[in-house]
Design an enzyme around this catalytic site. Structure first.
Site: not given
Ligand SMILES: *Cc1c(COP(=O)(O)O)cnc(C)c1O
Length: 387
Positions: A44, A46, A190, A216, A219, A225
């Site tokens: 932990y 925090e 994003d 993220t 990907k 993740r």
């Molecule tokens: C995949 C994605 C997210 C969310 O990610 P999670 O890890 O699935 O919550 C947010 N914004 C965009 C543009 C994404 O492609």
């Protein structure tokens, strides 16, 4: 053996034996998986390095600092938070840090290729607690920036998300900046889907034009993740205009204690491993190949007479006929090709029966596929959809 390990073994075998074309998926390295499965899951922590609410975090602090240092270099940002549990909570943290409940935010419609967390109405956190205005794409599936100028001037959002999950074209960050500036809005890129391309220069980087980036890490980046929130140099100077002294602190406080408790240190260590992999020249070669492969796949599908939206990045949308997307995805699964059903631009079908599928090249490029393999699979997909 515990049943669960039998199932894990089955799933890994299934992943290895099938063709994986879901553009948000990839294969993480053994090193990333080793960090994820390590004893760091026991701890932990925090708080942030040097300011923890629990004792015993001497080594943990070093791990998080290393992840931050490597991530800042990879993303080219001034400040980086590595604690978000995933992409959706990262976007929620940005909203919590910068917008009051009920204020207006702006993002691309889900059906046009945007993400749920960019203000999808009613059923999401971002759509329920904020007043959300959503923009669409044109008949080719491209953002109409001239129309967006007018839309934003009318709506006057406090924050604009520029980012996509099913958009096959290059994003014009400079245009987005001009649009955000016309109403004095925060601009957040994003880059979850395209971060592999932006950090290697295959897609233009947003850093010069946006205040913050969220991404993220699981990907195209091939990490665990999780997600990062980066504050750009531009963002730090914008913050002064908004009368905010410390944007970095505001972001950190929104993540913890605003939205989350203890950070997942095994994930953060795995991020540090992935960031180091992504800084290597081999990774740039990989992302270039991802883009070349996507073009080869799109051309192959077009040569089979299919309508394909794209591509200038790693993904494309394929028109399968009115409300035929799910059926196509199921037929492809039966043939060992894993994809997802997706709306096409201005889909005439119901949202539950989309008319297309979404295909991407990051995962199979990791497996070593080149243009030739993607041309071949394109022909197979074409034959299955045409049937
Ligand atoms: C995949 C994605 C997210 C969310 O990610 P999670 O890890 O699935 O919550 C947010 N914004 C965009 C543009 C994404 O492609």
């Amino acid at each position: 053996m515990d049943k669960i390990f039998e199932l894990i073994e089955q799933e890994e075998k299934y992943q290895a034996e099938t063709v994986r074309l879901i553009p948000s998926e990839n294969f993480a390295s053994e090193a990333v998986r080793a960090a994820l499965g390590s004893g760091l899951t026991n701890k932990y922590a925090e708080g942030y390095p040097g300011k923890r609410y629990y004792q015993g975090n001497k080594i943990i602090d070093e791990i998080e600092n290393l992840a931050i240092e490597r991530g800042k270099k990879l993303f080219g940002v001034e400040h980086l938070n590595v604690q978000s549990y995933s992409g959706s909570p990262a976007n929620s943290a940005v909203l919590m840090a910068l917008v009051e409940p009920g204020e207006k935010i702006c993002g691309m419609k889900l059906s046009a290729g945007g993400h749920l967390t960019h203000g999808h109405p009613r059923i999401t956190f971002s759509g329920k607690y904020f007043d959300s205005a959503q923009y669409d794409v044109d008949s080719e599936g491209r953002i109409d920036y001239e129309q967006l100028v007018e839309f934003v001037k009318t709506e006057k959002p406090k924050l604009i998300f520029a980012g996509t999950t099913a958009y096959p074209w290059i994003l014009d960050w400079k245009k987005f900046r001009e649009i955000a500036d016309s109403v004095g809005a925060w601009l957040v890129a994003d880059i979850s889907h395209i971060s592999g391309l932006t950090v290697t220069g295959v897609h233009p980087s947003p850093n010069e034009y946006v205040d913050m980036v969220t991404s993220t890490t699981h990907k195209m980046l091939r990490g665990p993740r999780g997600a990062v929130i980066g504050v750009t140099k531009r963002g730090i100077s914008s913050a002064k205009g908004f009368g905010i002294l410390d944007l970095e602190k505001r972001i950190d406080r929104a993540v913890f204690p605003g939205l989350q408790g203890g950070p997942h240190m095994n994930t953060i260590a795995a991020m540090a491993v992935a960031f180091e992999e992504d800084i290597q020249p081999e990774y740039k070669n990989y992302t270039e190949q991802v883009a070349k492969n996507a073009k080869a796949l799109a051309e192959s599908l077009k040569s089979k007479g299919l309508r394909v939206y794209g591509t200038e990045n790693h993904l494309m949308i394929v028109d399968c006929g009115l409300e035929k997307g799910k059926e196509a995805a199921v037929k492809l699964e039966e043939a060992g090709i894993i994809v997802n059903a997706n709306t096409i631009p201005h889909d005439q079908g119901s949202p539950f029966r989309p008319s297309g599928i979404r295909l991407g090249t990051p995962a199979m490029t990791t497996k070593g596929w080149k243009e030739k393999e993607f041309e071949e699979v394109g022909k197979r997909i074409g034959a299955i959809i045409k049937n």
